[in-house]
Each structure stands twice: as structure tokens, then as C-alpha cells.
Design a protein around this motif. Structure first.
Motif, PDB file in Angstrom:
ATOM      1  N   LEU A 326      41.829  56.511  38.998  1.00 13.14           N
ATOM      2  CA  LEU A 326      40.855  56.659  37.918  1.00 13.14           C
ATOM      3  C   LEU A 326      39.881  55.490  37.841  1.00 13.14           C
ATOM      4  CD1 LEU A 326      43.121  58.136  35.100  1.00 13.14           C
ATOM      5  CD2 LEU A 326      41.609  59.349  36.677  1.00 13.14           C
ATOM      6  N   LYS A 327      40.168  54.416  38.555  1.00 10.12           N
ATOM      7  CA  LYS A 327      39.264  53.269  38.615  1.00 10.12           C
ATOM      8  C   LYS A 327      38.364  53.320  39.849  1.00 10.12           C
ATOM      9  CE  LYS A 327      39.775  50.354  35.119  1.00 10.12           C
ATOM     10  NZ  LYS A 327      38.627  49.951  34.283  1.00 10.12           N
ATOM     11  N   ARG A 328      38.544  54.326  40.704  1.00  6.89           N
ATOM     12  CA  ARG A 328      37.704  54.427  41.888  1.00  6.89           C
ATOM     13  C   ARG A 328      36.318  54.940  41.519  1.00  6.89           C
ATOM     14  NH1 ARG A 328      42.694  57.148  45.042  1.00  6.89           N
ATOM     15  NH2 ARG A 328      43.897  55.233  45.361  1.00  6.89           N
ATOM     16  N   GLY A 329      35.378  54.741  42.414  1.00  7.60           N
ATOM     17  CA  GLY A 329      34.012  55.156  42.135  1.00  7.60           C
ATOM     18  C   GLY A 329      33.215  54.001  41.564  1.00  7.60           C
ATOM     19  N   ASP A 330      32.285  54.318  40.666  1.00 12.93           N
ATOM     20  CA  ASP A 330      31.437  53.274  40.091  1.00 12.93           C
ATOM     21  C   ASP A 330      31.532  53.304  38.568  1.00 12.93           C
ATOM     22  OD1 ASP A 330      29.812  55.388  39.195  1.00 12.93           O
ATOM     23  OD2 ASP A 330      28.436  55.220  40.890  1.00 12.93           O
ATOM     24  N   PHE A 331      30.659  52.554  37.908  1.00 15.51           N
ATOM     25  CA  PHE A 331      30.751  52.401  36.455  1.00 15.51           C
ATOM     26  C   PHE A 331      30.351  53.661  35.693  1.00 15.51           C
ATOM     27  CE2 PHE A 331      31.102  47.998  37.565  1.00 15.51           C
ATOM     28  CZ  PHE A 331      31.851  47.439  36.535  1.00 15.51           C
ATOM     29  N   SER A 332      29.761  54.618  36.354  1.00 13.30           N
ATOM     30  CA  SER A 332      29.402  55.852  35.650  1.00 13.30           C
ATOM     31  C   SER A 332      30.573  56.817  35.554  1.00 13.30           C
ATOM     32  CB  SER A 332      28.228  56.537  36.364  1.00 13.30           C
ATOM     33  OG  SER A 332      28.619  57.006  37.640  1.00 13.30           O
ATOM     34  N   THR A 333      31.589  56.634  36.407  1.00 15.94           N
ATOM     35  CA  THR A 333      32.675  57.615  36.467  1.00 15.94           C
ATOM     36  C   THR A 333      34.056  57.020  36.215  1.00 15.94           C
ATOM     37  OG1 THR A 333      32.833  57.303  38.873  1.00 15.94           O
ATOM     38  CG2 THR A 333      31.400  59.076  38.075  1.00 15.94           C
ATOM     39  N   ALA A 334      34.263  55.736  36.435  1.00 14.51           N
ATOM     40  CA  ALA A 334      35.598  55.145  36.362  1.00 14.51           C
ATOM     41  C   ALA A 334      36.101  55.078  34.929  1.00 14.51           C
ATOM     42  CB  ALA A 334      35.591  53.748  36.976  1.00 14.51           C
ATOM     43  N   TRP A 335      37.429  55.091  34.779  1.00 17.39           N
ATOM     44  CA  TRP A 335      38.066  54.917  33.475  1.00 17.39           C
ATOM     45  C   TRP A 335      37.716  53.544  32.910  1.00 17.39           C
ATOM     46  CZ3 TRP A 335      40.520  57.532  29.790  1.00 17.39           C
ATOM     47  CH2 TRP A 335      41.262  56.824  28.854  1.00 17.39           C
ATOM     48  N   GLY A 336      37.466  53.502  31.617  1.00 16.92           N
ATOM     49  CA  GLY A 336      37.131  52.245  30.956  1.00 16.92           C
ATOM     50  C   GLY A 336      38.343  51.629  30.286  1.00 16.92           C
ATOM     51  N   GLY A 337      38.860  50.585  30.865  1.00 15.30           N
ATOM     52  CA  GLY A 337      39.993  49.883  30.278  1.00 15.30           C
ATOM     53  C   GLY A 337      40.379  48.706  31.151  1.00 15.30           C
ATOM     54  N   ILE A 338      40.764  47.610  30.518  1.00  6.14           N
ATOM     55  CA  ILE A 338      41.134  46.397  31.240  1.00  6.14           C
ATOM     56  C   ILE A 338      42.618  46.124  31.038  1.00  6.14           C
ATOM     57  CG2 ILE A 338      40.909  43.867  31.181  1.00  6.14           C
ATOM     58  CD1 ILE A 338      37.924  44.230  30.958  1.00  6.14           C
ATOM     59  N   SER A 339      43.305  45.818  32.122  1.00  3.24           N
ATOM     60  CA  SER A 339      44.728  45.475  32.071  1.00  3.24           C
ATOM     61  C   SER A 339      44.849  43.950  31.977  1.00  3.24           C
ATOM     62  CB  SER A 339      45.448  45.979  33.317  1.00  3.24           C
ATOM     63  OG  SER A 339      45.360  47.382  33.407  1.00  3.24           O
ATOM     64  N   SER A 340      45.410  43.460  30.874  1.00  4.58           N
ATOM     65  CA  SER A 340      45.439  42.004  30.697  1.00  4.58           C
ATOM     66  C   SER A 340      46.638  41.520  29.905  1.00  4.58           C
ATOM     67  CB  SER A 340      44.163  41.539  29.992  1.00  4.58           C
ATOM     68  OG  SER A 340      44.049  42.142  28.715  1.00  4.58           O
ATOM     69  N   LEU A 341      47.623  42.372  29.686  1.00  5.03           N
ATOM     70  CA  LEU A 341      48.721  42.027  28.786  1.00  5.03           C
ATOM     71  C   LEU A 341      49.434  40.747  29.217  1.00  5.03           C
ATOM     72  CD1 LEU A 341      50.436  42.868  26.364  1.00  5.03           C
ATOM     73  CD2 LEU A 341      51.664  44.452  27.850  1.00  5.03           C
ATOM     74  N   GLN A 342      49.723  40.606  30.496  1.00  3.72           N
ATOM     75  CA  GLN A 342      50.464  39.449  30.984  1.00  3.72           C
ATOM     76  C   GLN A 342      49.608  38.196  31.045  1.00  3.72           C
ATOM     77  OE1 GLN A 342      52.844  40.312  34.423  1.00  3.72           O
ATOM     78  NE2 GLN A 342      52.971  38.172  35.062  1.00  3.72           N
ATOM     79  N   LEU A 343      48.296  38.356  31.124  1.00  2.57           N
ATOM     80  CA  LEU A 343      47.404  37.218  31.354  1.00  2.57           C
ATOM     81  C   LEU A 343      46.657  36.754  30.122  1.00  2.57           C
ATOM     82  CD1 LEU A 343      45.879  38.410  34.744  1.00  2.57           C
ATOM     83  CD2 LEU A 343      47.578  36.601  34.420  1.00  2.57           C
TER      84      LEU A 343
END
Length: 450
Positions: A326-343
Motif C-alpha cells: 500500500l506504500k508502493r507507487g507515488d504520493f497520489s496513490t500510496a497509503w498515508g501514514g507514518i510508522s514511528s511508535l518505536q522511534l
């Protein structure tokens, strides 16, 4: 420092004593010994206080922080466990110094929008959490009558959207529906948490790069939605919280509402405090995509000033992972969300220290204030007698480079890959028990302790 409470001696040992020259207490950072009995902080004394304990840990110059409270985490289980899940999310939380998290009502299937869905969620979480976990409820069109049963079953508040959420099972509230939901939540004495972007100010991106995506979700969209929330707070008396605030344009109406005594708070996230458009590597750098988007350097510094001034009270992760495809492709199609819980902790600490803020400020933003937001401040968020012994050993001066393969959340996707950070979590205790990443001992929390 004198011992606050409790007696020492061979006949009444504590279960655990942790000593640190850098204990971050509500009164500031100082040398201290923290004694634990039956999962609670039973005494706080001088560094060399003669506390007798079954186990003793001397951290030396490693800081002792209160366990962080992250009130904005998307665990996605059940239904989308291939995106994350309770076992992986709570391992990542503990590795990042988060000892309590509150799970968002989406993107699980079913979403947590009625009592039966909450029961399904709790069943899915049972016996696999490494930290303590609570739950948000959701407010969507058509579930007004479900809010009271959810509240009575202990959810910590109700999340809603003013715009498309990204998943069809969690639609946004129209203005009239939002007013009705706010009135009901106010009557319950509850908390309304709002993803605030005005749909009329949003547009489809005119291209696949970051600039086109950011232009499609301008600061004006956030400000218009925040102003609407403030008006509804005035009309209904609800306590409201603005989620993942990214636009500094919102700070003026927020500060004005707070100055007038309106119960409106706001949070921001590590990515808004640290990342800028210049960090995005190109159209395929979609690990940087989130909604609202990352904004420019001047905007970022305004957020830091608002944190220092208290207009923004909390820093939380908005950990929003997905399956890699779901993160593949570009900014027009990819899922919007950042994984940062551990950091989140080292990311924020690195940036905060460079601006002259201390560990006490970071603990306030990431532990004390989030606990207060959801009503857990009587037991979480501070190293204080009577509180749960949620503790973190944090080597604030140790540096490391982010290696995605060492992250414990399900998929090693992060915009911080390769970034040099300060601060290493060396150990975490949840209610006095060391997290060993093998035996899940986390509790499922409710708003009112049973």
C-alpha cells in the motif's frame, strides 16, 4: 531528598528498587531511588536511600523516565492484522519506552463504533500485549445511540473525522452530525478527538510528487476545521482534542480558545516536529506520506514554540502502518501514514535537546500530558508515589543510526531510515515488571479502573 512513604527493612522489602542519577520526577531531573511494591511506586528517596528490595537496578548516569503514554496508535487488529497487530505494536511500543498506548477505532475490522465491536477488539488484544492498552471509540454517521454504551464500557473518548478517513467503514461526520455527536459526548462527560481538515479545502493531487500532495491538503484546510471545532465546543460544552496538528496557522484560534477557557487541546507528532519537505527523497519516498502532510521549516519551528508555550500539550506518534504494497507507487496513490511508535522518543529527544529542552519537558509532552488527556493521570505518566511503576531506562547521550530491520513493528518501513538519533531505550518496566519481549503482561485498560 527524603523518602516519601513506605518502610524499609528485611521484613518488609520492596519488590524492586531502581536508582538513577538522572531520575525525571514531576519536580524535575535529579538523583533518586524509586522503590516498587505490588506494581506501584511505593517510595521515592535519595539516590543512596537504604531501601531493601528483592531486586535492585543501578542505572548510574542512565536516565529514568516515566513510561510514555501514546494516545494515538493504530494497531489495526482484528481485520487488518497484516498491517500491524497487538503483539507487534506493543513490542515496538515497549522498545521505544511507551508503556501505555490507546488504540484508535480504525483501521480495524470491525471499527470500534459500537459495544460489540469493542468486545471483539478486546478479545483480539487479550493475552498478547506487552504494554498496557486502552481503546478509543469512534463517532461516525448513524452511531449516535452507540456512544453511551461505548462510554459505559470504558473507552477513553471518541474519534471522528471531518473529511474522508481513508477507509470506507469509518466515514466522516457532516457538520450537523458532528454537532449532535459533540452534544451527546458532552452529556456523557466524554472527550471528542477530531481529525481536523475541512473537506471543502482539500483537492485531488495534481501530480504524484510530495509537493503536489502537500498542496492538495493546505494549512487553510486544518485551520477551517479547527475553527469549526472551537465553535462547536462553545455551543455544546464538549471537551475536544485536535489530533495530529501540523499547520501553525491553527495555533492562533487554538490559543484564543484556550485563553477564553474553552476545553480545547491539541497534539502534534514527531514527524511534524522533525521532518521537512526537503527530507523527502522523491515521488516514491512514500514512507513520508501522512495526513495532514509534513510542512516547511518555519512551520515546524512554530510548532516547537507552541509546545513550549503549552498551546500544544502532547506529542504522540500517530503510528499508522500498513501492508508494504500500500506504500508502493507515488504520493497520489500510496497509503498515508507514518510508522514511528518505536522511534518517537529518540526522534523527539534529539530535536528537543538541540533546541535547549530537557528530559523533563519531553516527559511532560510524551507521558504526563497524554495521560492527563485521557484521564489516566492518577496512575500513569509520572514517577510519583501511588502511580503504576511504569519506568524507562533511557541512555539519553547514546547515539545510533536507524536500521529499519531492527524495528519491532510488523513492517520495517520508516522515514527515519539511516537518520542519526540520540537516546537509546535500554529497559522498560510495566507496573514493576521488566518487559522481556517474550511474556506479554500488559493489561487492557478502561477509563475507570475496575
Amino acid at each position: 531528598m527524603n523518602e516519601v512513604t513506605g518502610r524499609t527493612g528485611p521484613n518488609q522489602p520492596y519488590d524492586l528498587v531502581v536508582r538513577s542519577r538522572r531520575a525525571v520526577l514531576p519536580t524535575g531531573e535529579r538523583a533518586a531511588a524509586v522503590a516498587v511494591r505490588h506494581g506501584l511506586i511505593a517510595a521515592i528517596g535519595a539516590l543512596d536511600a537504604p531501601f531493601a528490595a528483592a531486586e535492585e537496578v543501578d542505572l548510574g548516569d542512565t536516565a529514568l523516565l516515566p513510561g510514555l503514554v501514546d494516545t494515538h496508535v493504530h494497531v489495526n487488529e482484528p481485520g487488518r492484522t497484516d498491517w500491524e497487530g497487538f503483539a507487534t505494536a506493543t513490542r515496538a511500543a515497549a522498545a521505544g519506552g511507551v508503556t501505555t498506548l490507546i488504540d484508535m477505532p480504525l483501521n480495524a475490522l470491525p471499527p470500534t463504533t459500537d459495544a460489540s465491536a469493542l468486545a471483539v477488539k478486546r478479545k483480539a488484544a487479550a493475552d498478547q500485549c506487552f504494554v498496557d492498552v486502552g481503546f478509543w471509540g469512534g463517532a461516525i454517521p448513524g452511531n449516535l445511540s452507540d456512544l453511551r454504551p461505548l462510554h459505559e464500557r470504558g473507552v477513553f473518548g471518541f474519534k471522528c473525522f471531518t473529511c474522508d478517513s481513508g477507509v470506507p467503514e469509518f466515514p466522516p461526520l457532516a457538520p450537523r452530525q458532528m454537532r449532535e455527536a459533540f452534544a451527546e459526548i458532552a452529556m456523557l462527560g466524554g472527550l471528542a478527538a477530531v481529525h481536523a481538515e475541512d473537506p471543502d479545502a482539500l483537492a485531488e493531487p495534481r501530480g504524484g510528487d510530495f509537493a503536489a500532495f502537500a498542496a492538495s491538503r493546505p494549512p487553510d484546510a486544518e485551520r477551517a476545521a479547527v475553527e469549526r471545532v472551537v465553535r462547536l465546543v462553545e455551543e455544546t460544552g464538549v471537551r475536544a482534542h485536535i489530533l495530529h496538528l501540523s499547520a501553525a496557522d491553527c495555533l492562533e484560534p487554538l490559543a484564543d480558545a484556550q485563553a477564553r477557557g474553552l476545553p480545547v487541546t491539541a497534539e502534534t507528532c514527531p514527524h511534524y516536529l522533525t521532518l521537512t519537505p526537503e527530507d523527502v527523497p522523491g515521488p516514491t519516498g512514500t514512507s513520508f506520506k501522512c495526513c495532514p502532510p509534513i510542512r516547511d521549516r518555519a512551520n515546524r519551528e512554530e510548532l516547537w514554540r507552541a509546545l513550549a508555550d503549552g498551546v500544544i500539550s502532547c506529542v504522540v506518534s500517530d503510528h499508522s502502518p500498513c501492508a508494504p504494497e500500500l506504500k508502493r507507487g507515488d504520493f497520489s496513490t500510496a497509503w498515508g501514514g507514518i510508522s514511528s511508535l518505536q522511534l518517537a522518543l529518540p526522534v523527539v529527544w534529539t530535536a528537543a535537546a538541540s533546541r535547549g529542552h530537557g528530559l523533563d519537558a519531553v516527559a511532560r509532552w510524551m507521558a504526563e500530558e497524554p495521560a492527563a488527556l485521557v484521564g489516566l493521570d492518577a496512575r500513569k505518566g509520572r514517577i510519583a508515589v501511588g502511580h503504576d511503576a511504569d519506568l524507562v531506562a533511557f541512555a539519553a547521550d547514546r547515539t545510533f543510526s536507524v536500521d529499519p530491520e531492527r524495528l519491532r513493528h510488523r513492517h520495517p518501513l520508516t522515514p527515519y531510515a539511516g537518520r542519526a538519533l540520540s537516546g537509546v531505550v535500554e529497559a522498560a518496566w510495566v507496573r514493576g515488571a521488566l518487559v522481556d519481549f517474550h511474556e506479554p503482561r500488559g493489561e487492557l485498560l478502561t477509563r475507570v479502573r475496575p
